[in-house]
Design an enzyme around this catalytic site. Structure first.
Site, PDB file in Angstrom:
ATOM      1  N   THR A 160       1.083  -1.184  -0.224  1.00 37.83           N
ATOM      2  CA  THR A 160       0.177   0.077   0.122  1.00 37.83           C
ATOM      3  C   THR A 160       0.830   1.181   0.091  1.00 37.83           C
ATOM      4  O   THR A 160       1.734   1.341   0.782  1.00 37.83           O
ATOM      5  CB  THR A 160      -1.154   0.075   1.173  1.00 37.83           C
ATOM      6  N   ASP A 241      -0.487  -6.836  15.051  1.00 38.54           N
ATOM      7  CA  ASP A 241      -1.690  -6.901  16.021  1.00 38.54           C
ATOM      8  C   ASP A 241      -2.407  -5.500  15.958  1.00 38.54           C
ATOM      9  O   ASP A 241      -3.678  -5.321  15.893  1.00 38.54           O
ATOM     10  CB  ASP A 241      -0.980  -7.039  17.285  1.00 38.54           C
ATOM     11  N   GLY A 243      -2.032  -3.408  13.283  1.00 41.53           N
ATOM     12  CA  GLY A 243      -2.633  -3.314  11.961  1.00 41.53           C
ATOM     13  C   GLY A 243      -3.853  -4.172  11.851  1.00 41.53           C
ATOM     14  O   GLY A 243      -4.716  -3.347  11.166  1.00 41.53           O
ATOM     15  N   ARG A 244      -4.055  -4.969  12.517  1.00 44.54           N
ATOM     16  CA  ARG A 244      -5.239  -5.787  12.372  1.00 44.54           C
ATOM     17  C   ARG A 244      -6.587  -4.871  13.080  1.00 44.54           C
ATOM     18  O   ARG A 244      -7.565  -4.889  12.452  1.00 44.54           O
ATOM     19  CB  ARG A 244      -5.075  -7.154  13.034  1.00 44.54           C
ATOM     20  N   ARG A 269     -37.444   6.896   0.114  1.00 47.25           N
ATOM     21  CA  ARG A 269     -37.893   6.102  -0.950  1.00 47.25           C
ATOM     22  C   ARG A 269     -39.260   5.264  -0.235  1.00 47.25           C
ATOM     23  O   ARG A 269     -39.365   4.826   0.541  1.00 47.25           O
ATOM     24  CB  ARG A 269     -37.069   4.721  -1.474  1.00 47.25           C
ATOM     25  N   LEU A 339     -31.064  -0.913  -1.515  1.00 49.40           N
ATOM     26  CA  LEU A 339     -31.319   0.096  -2.686  1.00 49.40           C
ATOM     27  C   LEU A 339     -31.877  -0.602  -3.755  1.00 49.40           C
ATOM     28  O   LEU A 339     -32.436  -0.078  -4.857  1.00 49.40           O
ATOM     29  CB  LEU A 339     -30.230   0.593  -3.059  1.00 49.40           C
ATOM     30  N   GLU A 364      -3.943  -7.862   5.824  1.00 51.42           N
ATOM     31  CA  GLU A 364      -3.444  -7.800   7.429  1.00 51.42           C
ATOM     32  C   GLU A 364      -3.899  -9.292   7.991  1.00 51.42           C
ATOM     33  O   GLU A 364      -4.069  -9.404   9.269  1.00 51.42           O
ATOM     34  CB  GLU A 364      -4.091  -6.880   8.317  1.00 51.42           C
ATOM     35  N   THR A 366      -5.559 -13.162   6.251  1.00 60.91           N
ATOM     36  CA  THR A 366      -6.929 -13.270   5.709  1.00 60.91           C
ATOM     37  C   THR A 366      -7.566 -13.898   6.923  1.00 60.91           C
ATOM     38  O   THR A 366      -7.124 -14.224   8.042  1.00 60.91           O
ATOM     39  CB  THR A 366      -6.824 -14.502   4.724  1.00 60.91           C
TER      40      THR A 366
END
Length: 389
Positions: A160, A241, A243-244, A269, A339, A364, A366
Site C-alpha cells: 500500500t 496486532d 494493524g489488524r 424511498r 437500494l 493484514e 486473511t
C-alpha cells in the site's frame, strides 16, 4: 445514525469532531471521482497530517498525538465511513511507523521519527511476498551485510502506497534459518534500486495505490536496521496486532457509512404509499445491519483498551479483525439489497462499499488465518470464557 462513542477525555471528543468535519469538507466531495478515476489522493494525506491525524497513537515527544489506541481507532472509523481508501492509508502509515517507535534506539527515533510523524511524509510497510503472503517466515527478499551497509534484493508484493510513499519499512531475510532469520529495515524512497511496479488493478479501494516494490541491490547503512538481526518477525507480528485493529476500525467505519446511506435511502424511498423503512421486512434487515456495526465497534475498542493498558491483546485483535471485516462484507451486501436495482448501479455508492469490503477479509492476515490464530489460542490456553485481567 452516527456511531455512539464513549471517549476518555474532552480532547478526544474534540478530535472526533475535527475528524468528522474534515471528512465532510475535504474527503466527501472528492471520493467518488477519485475512486472512479483510480487516482491516489496524496494531498489528502498532507491535509490530515497537518491536522495531526497521521501520528495520533505515538508519543508527543516525537511529534505524535499521544492518544490511546481506542481514540485513534475511532478516528479511523470516522475517516473510513466517508473514504475507505484514505482510512486504510492512515492505518498503513501508522503501521509503517510502529517498528521504529517501538523497537528503535533513542538515537534512531530522535533522528527519523519526528519527520515520519509530521505532516509531509507518508510511509509504506513491506512484509508480504507473492509466494509468502500468509507465511512471512518463507520470504525470500534478502539483506546481506557488506561492511557498514546492507544490500537488499527481492520483491515485496501488495505494498500500500507503493511508488508514492516517502519511506518503506522492509522485512528481509538475513539468515537461512527459519526462525530468527528476518530483520527489519527503514528504507528511504529515494534509495537507488528501490523500484515500484505499475499499480495493481483492483476491484475496490481503487483510490489506494497498491504495487509490488522491487529491491535491486538497494544499499542502506547498517544504522537503518531496526532492532537486532533476527528480530524482524517479532517486530512484524507486534505491528500486525495493531494493524489488524486498524483494519477492524476501517471495516467498522465502512459498514457504518453503508448503513447510514441505506437508512437515508429507506427513509426517502416510498413503496405502497409509505417509506420503505416502515415495512417490517426491510426494517428488520436494517436492524441486523445496525447490530453488526455496533458489535464490530465494541469488539475492536475492547481489544484496543487491552493494548492501551499494556495487556496482551493478540487474541482479541484477531477476533476484532475477523468479526469487523466479516460484518462489513455482510452489511455492505445488505446495503445494496436495500437500494434494490439502484444499489447495483454506480449512481449510488453502496456498490463501491461492497467492493471495498471484500479486501478487508483478506489483508493484514486473511480471516482464515485469524481463525487459525484464535483456534490455536483456544487449544493452548483454553480461552473460552471471559476473564478479568
Amino acid at each position: 445514525m452516527p456511531a455512539t462513542r464513549t471517549l476518555p477525555t474532552p480532547e478526544a471528543v474534540d478530535l472526533i469532531g475535527l475528524t468528522r468535519k474534515l471528512a465532510e469538507k475535504e474527503l466527501a466531495p472528492r471520493v467518488t471521482e477519485a475512486e472512479a478515476e483510480e487516482r491516489f489522493p496524496r494531498d489528502v494525506f498532507r491535509t490530515l497530517g497537518r491536522a495531526g491525524l497521521l501520528s495520533l497513537p505515538y508519543p508527543e515527544e516525537y511529534g505524535g498525538g499521544g492518544q490511546p489506541y481506542e481514540v485513534y481507532l475511532q478516528v479511523l472509523e470516522e475517516i473510513a465511513a466517508v473514504w475507505s481508501s484514505v482510512g486504510v492509508g492512515v492505518s498503513v502509515h501508522a503501521l509503517s511507523c510502529f517498528p521504529l517507535a517501538a523497537f528503535g534506539t533513542d538515537e534512531q527515533k530522535n533522528a527519523w521519527l519526528p519527520d515520519m510523524l509530521g505532516a509531509e511524509l507518508l510511509g509504506a510497510y513491506c512484509l508480504s511476498e507473492a509466494h509468502a503472503g500468509s507465511d512471512p517466515a518463507a520470504m525470500r527478499t534478502r539483506a546481506v551485510r557488506d561492511g557498514d551497509d546492507y544490500v537488499l534484493n527481492g520483491a515485496k508484493a501488495w505494498t500500500t502506497h507503493g511508488g508514492h510513499a516517502d519511506f518503506y519499512t522492509v522485512m528481509a531475510r538475513t539468515s537461512d534459518e527459519r526462525s530468527h532469520a528476518i530483520s527489519c529495515f527503514l528504507v528511504p524512497a529515494d534509495t537507488p534500486g528501490l523500484i515500484a511496479d505499475p499499480p495493481e488493478r483492483k476491484m475496490g479501494l481503487t483510490g489506494s495505490a497498491t504495487a509490488t516494490m522491487r529491491l535491486e541491490n538497494v544499499r542502506i547503512p547498517a544504522e537503518r536496521r531496526i532492532g537486532e538481526e533476527g528480530d524482524g518477525l517479532k517486530i512484524a507480528f507486534a505491528a500486525l496486532d495493531r494493524g489488524r485493529l486498524g483494519i477492524a476500525a476501517v471495516a467498522t467505519g465502512l459498514a457504518q457509512g453503508a448503513l447510514d446511506h441505506a437508512v437515508r435511502y429507506a427513509q426517502e424511498r416510498e413503496a405502497f404509499g409509505r417509506p420503505i423503512i416502515e415495512h417490517q421486512g426491510l426494517a428488520f434487515l436494517l436492524a441486523d445491519m445496525a447490530a453488526a456495526v455496533q458489535v464490530s465497534h465494541a469488539t475492536t475498542i475492547t481489544a484496543a483498551r487491552l493494548g492501551d493498558e499494556g495487556l496482551p491483546f493478540s487474541y482479541e485483535a484477531s477476533i476484532a479483525k475477523l468479526v469487523a471485516t466479516d460484518n462489513a462484507m455482510k452489511v455492505t451486501t445488505d446495503a445494496v439489497q436495500v437500494l434494490g436495482g439502484y444499489g447495483y448501479t454506480r449512481d449510488f455508492p453502496v456498490e463501491r462499499y461492497m467492493r471495498e469490503a471484500k479486501v478487508m477479509q483478506i489483508f493484514e492476515g486473511t480471516n482464515q488465518i485469524q481463525r487459525l490464530i484464535i483456534g490455536r489460542a483456544l487449544r493452548k490456553d483454553g480461552r473460552g470464557a471471559l476473564r478479568v485481567r
